[in-house]
Scaffold this motif. Sequence first.
Motif, PDB file in Angstrom:
ATOM      1  N   LEU A 157      55.720 -34.383  95.973  1.00 24.42           N
ATOM      2  CA  LEU A 157      55.466 -34.244  94.538  1.00 24.42           C
ATOM      3  C   LEU A 157      53.980 -34.390  94.260  1.00 24.42           C
ATOM      4  O   LEU A 157      53.389 -33.600  93.504  1.00 24.42           O
ATOM      5  CB  LEU A 157      56.257 -35.300  93.760  1.00 24.42           C
ATOM      6  CG  LEU A 157      56.039 -35.326  92.245  1.00 24.42           C
ATOM      7  CD1 LEU A 157      56.422 -34.005  91.609  1.00 24.42           C
ATOM      8  CD2 LEU A 157      56.833 -36.477  91.618  1.00 24.42           C
ATOM      9  N   PHE A 158      53.355 -35.386  94.890  1.00 23.47           N
ATOM     10  CA  PHE A 158      51.921 -35.572  94.700  1.00 23.47           C
ATOM     11  C   PHE A 158      51.144 -34.357  95.206  1.00 23.47           C
ATOM     12  O   PHE A 158      50.151 -33.943  94.601  1.00 23.47           O
ATOM     13  CB  PHE A 158      51.446 -36.831  95.432  1.00 23.47           C
ATOM     14  CG  PHE A 158      49.979 -37.092  95.270  1.00 23.47           C
ATOM     15  CD1 PHE A 158      49.470 -37.503  94.047  1.00 23.47           C
ATOM     16  CD2 PHE A 158      49.097 -36.904  96.319  1.00 23.47           C
ATOM     17  CE1 PHE A 158      48.110 -37.715  93.874  1.00 23.47           C
ATOM     18  CE2 PHE A 158      47.742 -37.119  96.162  1.00 23.47           C
ATOM     19  CZ  PHE A 158      47.242 -37.535  94.942  1.00 23.47           C
ATOM     20  N   VAL A 192      62.439 -39.838  87.675  1.00 20.76           N
ATOM     21  CA  VAL A 192      62.430 -40.986  88.590  1.00 20.76           C
ATOM     22  C   VAL A 192      61.253 -40.883  89.549  1.00 20.76           C
ATOM     23  O   VAL A 192      60.505 -41.861  89.740  1.00 20.76           O
ATOM     24  CB  VAL A 192      63.753 -41.057  89.381  1.00 20.76           C
ATOM     25  CG1 VAL A 192      63.670 -42.131  90.466  1.00 20.76           C
ATOM     26  CG2 VAL A 192      64.917 -41.351  88.440  1.00 20.76           C
ATOM     27  N   TYR A 193      61.058 -39.720  90.162  1.00 16.93           N
ATOM     28  CA  TYR A 193      59.974 -39.563  91.137  1.00 16.93           C
ATOM     29  C   TYR A 193      58.605 -39.626  90.474  1.00 16.93           C
ATOM     30  O   TYR A 193      57.658 -40.172  91.048  1.00 16.93           O
ATOM     31  CB  TYR A 193      60.140 -38.251  91.904  1.00 16.93           C
ATOM     32  CG  TYR A 193      61.255 -38.301  92.918  1.00 16.93           C
ATOM     33  CD1 TYR A 193      61.196 -39.182  93.998  1.00 16.93           C
ATOM     34  CD2 TYR A 193      62.369 -37.492  92.793  1.00 16.93           C
ATOM     35  CE1 TYR A 193      62.223 -39.247  94.921  1.00 16.93           C
ATOM     36  CE2 TYR A 193      63.398 -37.539  93.722  1.00 16.93           C
ATOM     37  CZ  TYR A 193      63.321 -38.422  94.782  1.00 16.93           C
ATOM     38  OH  TYR A 193      64.340 -38.487  95.702  1.00 16.93           O
ATOM     39  N   VAL A 194      58.482 -39.090  89.274  1.00 17.49           N
ATOM     40  CA  VAL A 194      57.211 -39.181  88.552  1.00 17.49           C
ATOM     41  C   VAL A 194      56.902 -40.641  88.240  1.00 17.49           C
ATOM     42  O   VAL A 194      55.761 -41.103  88.380  1.00 17.49           O
ATOM     43  CB  VAL A 194      57.246 -38.341  87.260  1.00 17.49           C
ATOM     44  CG1 VAL A 194      56.058 -38.687  86.354  1.00 17.49           C
ATOM     45  CG2 VAL A 194      57.215 -36.845  87.594  1.00 17.49           C
ATOM     46  N   GLY A 195      57.934 -41.397  87.819  1.00 17.01           N
ATOM     47  CA  GLY A 195      57.735 -42.823  87.543  1.00 17.01           C
ATOM     48  C   GLY A 195      57.267 -43.584  88.775  1.00 17.01           C
ATOM     49  O   GLY A 195      56.357 -44.418  88.706  1.00 17.01           O
ATOM     50  N   LEU A 197      55.696 -42.308  91.364  1.00 18.16           N
ATOM     51  CA  LEU A 197      54.358 -41.849  91.719  1.00 18.16           C
ATOM     52  C   LEU A 197      53.314 -42.471  90.803  1.00 18.16           C
ATOM     53  O   LEU A 197      52.212 -42.822  91.254  1.00 18.16           O
ATOM     54  CB  LEU A 197      54.311 -40.322  91.668  1.00 18.16           C
ATOM     55  CG  LEU A 197      53.094 -39.639  92.280  1.00 18.16           C
ATOM     56  CD1 LEU A 197      52.850 -40.114  93.700  1.00 18.16           C
ATOM     57  CD2 LEU A 197      53.270 -38.126  92.251  1.00 18.16           C
ATOM     58  N   ARG A 198      53.639 -42.625  89.540  1.00 19.96           N
ATOM     59  CA  ARG A 198      52.704 -43.280  88.608  1.00 19.96           C
ATOM     60  C   ARG A 198      52.385 -44.703  89.061  1.00 19.96           C
ATOM     61  O   ARG A 198      51.244 -45.148  88.985  1.00 19.96           O
ATOM     62  CB  ARG A 198      53.300 -43.273  87.202  1.00 19.96           C
ATOM     63  CG  ARG A 198      53.131 -41.960  86.457  1.00 19.96           C
ATOM     64  CD  ARG A 198      53.879 -41.969  85.154  1.00 19.96           C
ATOM     65  NE  ARG A 198      53.489 -40.839  84.307  1.00 19.96           N
ATOM     66  CZ  ARG A 198      54.241 -40.337  83.342  1.00 19.96           C
ATOM     67  NH1 ARG A 198      55.428 -40.886  83.085  1.00 19.96           N
ATOM     68  NH2 ARG A 198      53.819 -39.319  82.629  1.00 19.96           N
ATOM     69  N   ARG A 199      53.415 -45.402  89.531  1.00 22.16           N
ATOM     70  CA  ARG A 199      53.188 -46.773  90.010  1.00 22.16           C
ATOM     71  C   ARG A 199      52.304 -46.777  91.257  1.00 22.16           C
ATOM     72  O   ARG A 199      51.463 -47.673  91.428  1.00 22.16           O
ATOM     73  CB  ARG A 199      54.526 -47.463  90.289  1.00 22.16           C
ATOM     74  CG  ARG A 199      55.330 -47.776  89.027  1.00 22.16           C
ATOM     75  CD  ARG A 199      56.487 -48.705  89.301  1.00 22.16           C
ATOM     76  NE  ARG A 199      57.538 -48.069  90.087  1.00 22.16           N
ATOM     77  CZ  ARG A 199      58.537 -47.359  89.551  1.00 22.16           C
ATOM     78  NH1 ARG A 199      58.598 -47.185  88.241  1.00 22.16           N
ATOM     79  NH2 ARG A 199      59.454 -46.836  90.324  1.00 22.16           N
ATOM     80  N   ARG A 200      52.476 -45.789  92.122  1.00 23.05           N
ATOM     81  CA  ARG A 200      51.639 -45.698  93.326  1.00 23.05           C
ATOM     82  C   ARG A 200      50.183 -45.421  92.960  1.00 23.05           C
ATOM     83  O   ARG A 200      49.264 -45.839  93.672  1.00 23.05           O
ATOM     84  CB  ARG A 200      52.129 -44.568  94.231  1.00 23.05           C
ATOM     85  CG  ARG A 200      53.580 -44.631  94.628  1.00 23.05           C
ATOM     86  CD  ARG A 200      53.852 -45.683  95.661  1.00 23.05           C
ATOM     87  NE  ARG A 200      55.187 -45.531  96.207  1.00 23.05           N
ATOM     88  CZ  ARG A 200      56.057 -46.503  96.377  1.00 23.05           C
ATOM     89  NH1 ARG A 200      55.727 -47.738  96.047  1.00 23.05           N
ATOM     90  NH2 ARG A 200      57.242 -46.276  96.885  1.00 23.05           N
ATOM     91  N   LEU A 201      49.944 -44.709  91.864  1.00 27.08           N
ATOM     92  CA  LEU A 201      48.589 -44.321  91.468  1.00 27.08           C
ATOM     93  C   LEU A 201      47.890 -45.386  90.633  1.00 27.08           C
ATOM     94  O   LEU A 201      46.733 -45.192  90.245  1.00 27.08           O
ATOM     95  CB  LEU A 201      48.626 -43.001  90.689  1.00 27.08           C
ATOM     96  CG  LEU A 201      49.106 -41.765  91.461  1.00 27.08           C
ATOM     97  CD1 LEU A 201      49.190 -40.560  90.539  1.00 27.08           C
ATOM     98  CD2 LEU A 201      48.186 -41.467  92.633  1.00 27.08           C
ATOM     99  N   ILE A 208      49.247 -39.282  85.917  1.00 23.48           N
ATOM    100  CA  ILE A 208      50.150 -38.175  85.569  1.00 23.48           C
ATOM    101  C   ILE A 208      50.482 -38.302  84.095  1.00 23.48           C
ATOM    102  O   ILE A 208      51.067 -39.304  83.650  1.00 23.48           O
ATOM    103  CB  ILE A 208      51.434 -38.219  86.413  1.00 23.48           C
ATOM    104  CG1 ILE A 208      51.098 -38.081  87.897  1.00 23.48           C
ATOM    105  CG2 ILE A 208      52.387 -37.096  85.989  1.00 23.48           C
ATOM    106  CD1 ILE A 208      52.285 -38.267  88.810  1.00 23.48           C
ATOM    107  N   THR A 209      50.085 -37.311  83.338  1.00 23.88           N
ATOM    108  CA  THR A 209      50.268 -37.313  81.885  1.00 23.88           C
ATOM    109  C   THR A 209      51.495 -36.501  81.502  1.00 23.88           C
ATOM    110  O   THR A 209      51.733 -35.422  82.046  1.00 23.88           O
ATOM    111  CB  THR A 209      49.033 -36.705  81.196  1.00 23.88           C
ATOM    112  OG1 THR A 209      47.867 -37.461  81.562  1.00 23.88           O
ATOM    113  CG2 THR A 209      49.196 -36.708  79.684  1.00 23.88           C
ATOM    114  N   THR A 210      52.281 -37.034  80.569  1.00 20.81           N
ATOM    115  CA  THR A 210      53.408 -36.287  80.023  1.00 20.81           C
ATOM    116  C   THR A 210      52.921 -35.402  78.879  1.00 20.81           C
ATOM    117  O   THR A 210      52.263 -35.880  77.950  1.00 20.81           O
ATOM    118  CB  THR A 210      54.501 -37.234  79.490  1.00 20.81           C
ATOM    119  OG1 THR A 210      54.979 -38.065  80.566  1.00 20.81           O
ATOM    120  CG2 THR A 210      55.664 -36.452  78.904  1.00 20.81           C
ATOM    121  N   VAL A 211      53.201 -34.124  78.973  1.00 21.31           N
ATOM    122  CA  VAL A 211      52.878 -33.180  77.899  1.00 21.31           C
ATOM    123  C   VAL A 211      54.188 -32.883  77.185  1.00 21.31           C
ATOM    124  O   VAL A 211      55.055 -32.188  77.716  1.00 21.31           O
ATOM    125  CB  VAL A 211      52.243 -31.888  78.459  1.00 21.31           C
ATOM    126  CG1 VAL A 211      51.874 -30.954  77.308  1.00 21.31           C
ATOM    127  CG2 VAL A 211      51.022 -32.220  79.312  1.00 21.31           C
TER     128      VAL A 211
END
Length: 221
Positions: A157-158, A192-195, A197-201, A208-211
């Motif tokens: 995903l990243f 779930v995966y975006v969440g 990944l946000r924690r990893r970053l 990662i911004t939500t549009v």
Amino acid sequence: MRFLLIEDSEALASAVVERLHLDGHVVDHAGDLATAWDYVATTDYDLILLDIMLPDGDGRSFLERHRSADASTPVIVLTARSEVSDRVGLLDLGADDYMVKPIDFSELEARCRAVLRRRGGEARNLITLGNLGFDSLAGTLKIGGETVQLRTRELRLFEVFINAPGQIFSKSALVDRLFSYDEDPSENAIEVYVGRLRRRLAGSDVGITTVRGLGYKLEQT
């Protein structure tokens, strides 16, 4: 990355799919040209692995038609023919690379990485954005010099985001990039995966911004 494997040998196809899955890639398998055309008509692939001898035609006809349609998806041909003239002919038709069977899987993975780097115009493996560094060859992410461990799906995903910073990806587009036809995920899986990944970053200059109503994008914060 999402790959399409066009290969009529079930044994070889299963081995290739399993190996590429271990590397975190999504792989759809078509055992003939008719199925392959159905797949490419509905899905955008990062790479196509193409056998030549298929039950309903010659893979070279697929390659020629694929290129005549101005399709830019890179193609690696898998062939049993080792003659120089055959290899030159495949490259002239638009193949990005070729491998002679029997296939060495480590070499296949390396050739896939090399072709994808060339497609992205990357002369080096390292991508940097702010205090974040990503080695696409090793699959490692560093923030401020510290290595951050990513699970396979998080890594892929990243990879989608880092190769197109600022581009908005819808949930359906991300599902298409991360899951094969054999899987049946919901778009909630992307949340779930975006969440994760946000924690990893966290602690990086990148987020990662939500549009709203459109999806997600990666950008410097």
